[in-house]
Design a protein around this motif. Structure first.
Motif, PDB file in Angstrom:
ATOM      1  N   PRO A   1      -5.112  -1.057  -8.857  1.00 41.68           N
ATOM      2  CA  PRO A   1      -5.069  -0.159  -7.697  1.00 41.68           C
ATOM      3  C   PRO A   1      -6.438   0.025  -7.052  1.00 41.68           C
ATOM      4  O   PRO A   1      -7.486  -0.076  -7.717  1.00 41.68           O
ATOM      5  CB  PRO A   1      -4.578   1.157  -8.309  1.00 41.68           C
ATOM      6  CG  PRO A   1      -5.065   1.109  -9.732  1.00 41.68           C
ATOM      7  CD  PRO A   1      -4.929  -0.336 -10.135  1.00 41.68           C
ATOM      8  N   ARG A   2      -6.430   0.302  -5.765  1.00 39.41           N
ATOM      9  CA  ARG A   2      -7.663   0.620  -5.034  1.00 39.41           C
ATOM     10  C   ARG A   2      -7.360   1.743  -4.053  1.00 39.41           C
ATOM     11  O   ARG A   2      -6.481   1.637  -3.204  1.00 39.41           O
ATOM     12  CB  ARG A   2      -8.194  -0.601  -4.290  1.00 39.41           C
ATOM     13  CG  ARG A   2      -9.582  -0.382  -3.697  1.00 39.41           C
ATOM     14  CD  ARG A   2     -10.209  -1.713  -3.293  1.00 39.41           C
ATOM     15  NE  ARG A   2     -11.610  -1.550  -2.909  1.00 39.41           N
ATOM     16  CZ  ARG A   2     -12.010  -1.303  -1.657  1.00 39.41           C
ATOM     17  NH1 ARG A   2     -11.111  -1.175  -0.699  1.00 39.41           N
ATOM     18  NH2 ARG A   2     -13.296  -1.176  -1.384  1.00 39.41           N
ATOM     19  N   LEU A   3      -8.101   2.842  -4.186  1.00 39.64           N
ATOM     20  CA  LEU A   3      -7.882   4.056  -3.405  1.00 39.64           C
ATOM     21  C   LEU A   3      -8.759   4.047  -2.161  1.00 39.64           C
ATOM     22  O   LEU A   3      -9.956   3.773  -2.235  1.00 39.64           O
ATOM     23  CB  LEU A   3      -8.205   5.278  -4.273  1.00 39.64           C
ATOM     24  CG  LEU A   3      -8.216   6.652  -3.601  1.00 39.64           C
ATOM     25  CD1 LEU A   3      -6.838   7.012  -3.065  1.00 39.64           C
ATOM     26  CD2 LEU A   3      -8.703   7.709  -4.581  1.00 39.64           C
ATOM     27  N   LEU A   9      -2.931   5.976 -10.179  1.00 42.43           N
ATOM     28  CA  LEU A   9      -3.978   5.061 -10.615  1.00 42.43           C
ATOM     29  C   LEU A   9      -3.734   4.590 -12.046  1.00 42.43           C
ATOM     30  O   LEU A   9      -3.901   3.406 -12.365  1.00 42.43           O
ATOM     31  CB  LEU A   9      -5.337   5.740 -10.500  1.00 42.43           C
ATOM     32  CG  LEU A   9      -5.867   5.937  -9.074  1.00 42.43           C
ATOM     33  CD1 LEU A   9      -7.029   6.929  -9.061  1.00 42.43           C
ATOM     34  CD2 LEU A   9      -6.307   4.606  -8.472  1.00 42.43           C
ATOM     35  N   THR A  35       0.855  -1.187   0.000  1.00 39.50           N
ATOM     36  CA  THR A  35       0.000   0.000   0.000  1.00 39.50           C
ATOM     37  C   THR A  35       0.889   1.235   0.000  1.00 39.50           C
ATOM     38  O   THR A  35       1.807   1.346   0.830  1.00 39.50           O
ATOM     39  CB  THR A  35      -0.936   0.025   1.222  1.00 39.50           C
ATOM     40  OG1 THR A  35      -1.879  -1.043   1.126  1.00 39.50           O
ATOM     41  CG2 THR A  35      -1.685   1.344   1.318  1.00 39.50           C
ATOM     42  N   GLY A  63     -12.316   2.271  -5.406  1.00 36.20           N
ATOM     43  CA  GLY A  63     -12.088   2.477  -3.982  1.00 36.20           C
ATOM     44  C   GLY A  63     -13.249   3.191  -3.330  1.00 36.20           C
ATOM     45  O   GLY A  63     -14.397   3.067  -3.753  1.00 36.20           O
ATOM     46  N   LEU A 114      -2.343  11.175  -7.499  1.00 36.23           N
ATOM     47  CA  LEU A 114      -3.128   9.946  -7.596  1.00 36.23           C
ATOM     48  C   LEU A 114      -3.585   9.674  -9.021  1.00 36.23           C
ATOM     49  O   LEU A 114      -3.757   8.516  -9.410  1.00 36.23           O
ATOM     50  CB  LEU A 114      -4.323  10.014  -6.654  1.00 36.23           C
ATOM     51  CG  LEU A 114      -4.006   9.796  -5.172  1.00 36.23           C
ATOM     52  CD1 LEU A 114      -5.203  10.173  -4.307  1.00 36.23           C
ATOM     53  CD2 LEU A 114      -3.584   8.355  -4.913  1.00 36.23           C
ATOM     54  N   LEU A 118      -3.248   3.853  -1.182  1.00 38.44           N
ATOM     55  CA  LEU A 118      -3.457   3.216  -2.483  1.00 38.44           C
ATOM     56  C   LEU A 118      -2.916   1.798  -2.431  1.00 38.44           C
ATOM     57  O   LEU A 118      -1.699   1.583  -2.376  1.00 38.44           O
ATOM     58  CB  LEU A 118      -2.767   4.005  -3.596  1.00 38.44           C
ATOM     59  CG  LEU A 118      -3.082   3.510  -5.015  1.00 38.44           C
ATOM     60  CD1 LEU A 118      -4.539   3.809  -5.367  1.00 38.44           C
ATOM     61  CD2 LEU A 118      -2.150   4.142  -6.033  1.00 38.44           C
TER      62      LEU A 118
END
Length: 516
Positions: free
Chosen positions: A213-215, A203, A169, A359, A199, A241
């Motif tokens: 990716p996951r925010l 991303l 992360t 996300g 970001l 992230l």
């Protein structure tokens, strides 16, 4: 119950720009006290990262939409290095007469002050021991702040299992003084504009690398600050992230022990900004249960549309430059040529800017208004972009170059651009839904959309520049449609004028070869 955000509302109102406030300002820049542009730990050896960087051959627009390479079986140090480079690395250098040098980064930053730092919580990265690391773009190194696998702790702080099941992360933070040296209390907005812009790169680059990716914007602030060894006032956590393939869940971790590694001083002295500290403290979440409740908020409905929509061409995600070349070439345009861009180019940029983020960023908190000055196939005037229909809602017809320049703190860029995008938000409704932390969301979403507009512009061969603005005047300009909204961010788009006076961006440039 969600607090309606009185601290954020007060902060926003006290930091607006107006013609009177700008002219009455007495702040001068103390160049001898300008902050050092890199955070450097003095008591930790640096792990020098590989210099061979993936060219990211996915077209930039496709990467913004989440397309890229197949997911790898493991997150390698080489892939993590490429991601860090395209998020925060030094992409070019410029030397000025007298020997001064500016190191330009992969993502845009207000005033080129680069206050956003990147940390890595690594647990399953090939050739990298588990731990918490700080990335320093200056010497292109990682420095290991903690030696344990802290992914379980991040998952608990985020009230989300994903950080504990992903290889790593990234944690973005903002150093207040590095920006407030120039922008004073308005810095709190800038932290999230610049975090969002970074970001946008992160991303897209993570998608291109197949890292899904996951925010995460909701987390227990004190836990993350303690994990990184930052104080939560001079330096604050902005976003998480998660990247890389899924792994077996990381073990639960006890609360982290305090760490206090030595760092180089930023300046001889720092000046505190109480409004920034108050706004950030008021928007903190104290427990994982608070995070869960906070995520239950819903975005307010979009402003009402009309039946006069102007359809935009459907974008081709494969058009334009590849992502690696786009980021490598990205800058901030200093002069626009008053030359037109195409309607398809504008449409592709707006489409890219409005892509949903994977996300917990709700989306729909910011609306894109614009003053169009030179777009082929579009009458000059003001418009509201309707992402749901990929169309423009006409507001007023006319040549508004002069007005757009005035709105952008009377900077010619705002009027010389082919089109100037104004990001507005129904701020009171957002604060009612998401409380004090809703202010972070609004500015982060605007920064993310602006960063994606930057990438799309440079992918398609023209330029972009982020601008500041007269808050109330922007809203007044877009009345009555913008009634009840607040101005958040501005990005101007258009053909750049080169050093020799030529109009740039009229030819397609070949993709780069692999660099090392």
């Amino acid at each position: 119950m969600v607090n309606s955000g009185p601290v954020a509302r007060r902060y926003h109102d006290l930091t607006v720009h107006s013609p009177d406030s700008v002219r009455a300002g007495e702040h001068t820049l103390d160049w001898d006290n300008k902050p050092f542009p890199f955070k450097v730990y003095t008591d930790i050896p640096g792990l020098h990262l590989p210099r061979e960087i993936d060219v990211l051959a996915t077209p930039a627009l496709a990467a913004i939409a989440g397309e890229g390479a197949p997911a790898p079986s493991a997150l390698t140090l080489a892939a993590l290095t490429s991601l860090l480079y395209y998020v925060a690395g030094v992409t070019k250098r410029k030397t000025y007469p007298g020997g001064g040098e500016v190191l330009f980064r992969a993502a845009a930053s207000t005033g080129a002050l680069y206050q956003t730092e990147v940390y890595v919580v690594a647990g399953a990265v090939d050739d990298l021991p588990a731990g918490v690391y700080h990335f320093c773009p200056g010497d292109f190194t990682l420095r290991r702040l903690r030696t344990d696998d802290a992914r379980g702790l991040v998952a608990e702080a985020a009230a989300d299992v994903m950080p504990g099941r992903r290889a790593a992360t990234l944690v973005l933070s903002g150093i207040v003084w590095r920006n407030s040296w120039k922008y004073r209390a308005r810095t709190y907005r800038h932290l999230f504009w610049d975090g969002g812009t970074m970001l946008a790169n992160a991303l897209a680059a993570a998608a291109a690398l197949g890292l899904t990716p996951r925010l995460l914007t909701g987390f227990v602030d004190a836990t993350v600050h303690r994990l990184l060894g930052i104080d939560g006032a001079r330096e604050v956590a902005l976003a998480l992230l998660c990247v890389g393939p899924e792994t077996p869940p990381a073990a639960a971790a006890p609360p982290p022990a305090p760490i206090a590694h030595g760092t180089l001083p930023l300046s001889r002295h720092e000046v505190e900004e109480p409004l920034v500290a108050q706004a950030h403290a008021a928007s903190a979440l104290a427990t994982p249960e608070d995070v869960v409740r906070w995520r239950a908020g819903h975005a307010p409905p979009p402003p009402p549309g009309s039946a006069r929509l102007v359809a935009l061409p459907r974008p081709d995600p494969r058009a334009g430059r590849v992502l690696g070349e786009t980021i490598q070439r990205r800058g901030s345009t200093r002069r626009f040529a008053q030359a037109p861009i195409g309607l398809a180019e504008l449409g592709a940029t707006l489409w890219a800017a409005s892509r949903p983020a994977p996300g917990d960023l709700p989306g729909g908190l910011v609306d894109i208004y614009m003053s169009a000055h030179a777009v082929e196939g579009l009458a000059p005037g003001t418009y509201l972009y309707r992402a749901d229909a990929h169309a423009l809602d006409p507001l007023d017809a006319g040549d508004f170059r002069h007005q757009a320049a005035f709105l952008c703190l009377e900077q010619p860029l705002g009027g010389d651009a082919a089109v100037t995008l104004f990001f507005l938000s129904p701020l009171d409704a957002v604060l009612a839904a998401f409380g004090e932390r809703g202010y972070r969301l609004v500015n982060l979403e605007a920064g993310l959309a602006g960063g994606r507009a930057y990438l799309a512009a440079y992918a398609l061969g023209f330029g972009a520049s982020g601008l500041t603005f007269y808050d109330a005047e922007v809203v007044r300009f877009f009345l009555p449609r913008a009634a009840g909204a607040d101005a958040i961010f501005v990005v101007a788009l258009g053909r750049a004028i080169g050093a020799g006076g030529d109009v740039l961006g009229l030819k397609t440039i070949a993709a780069p070869t692999r660099r090392s």
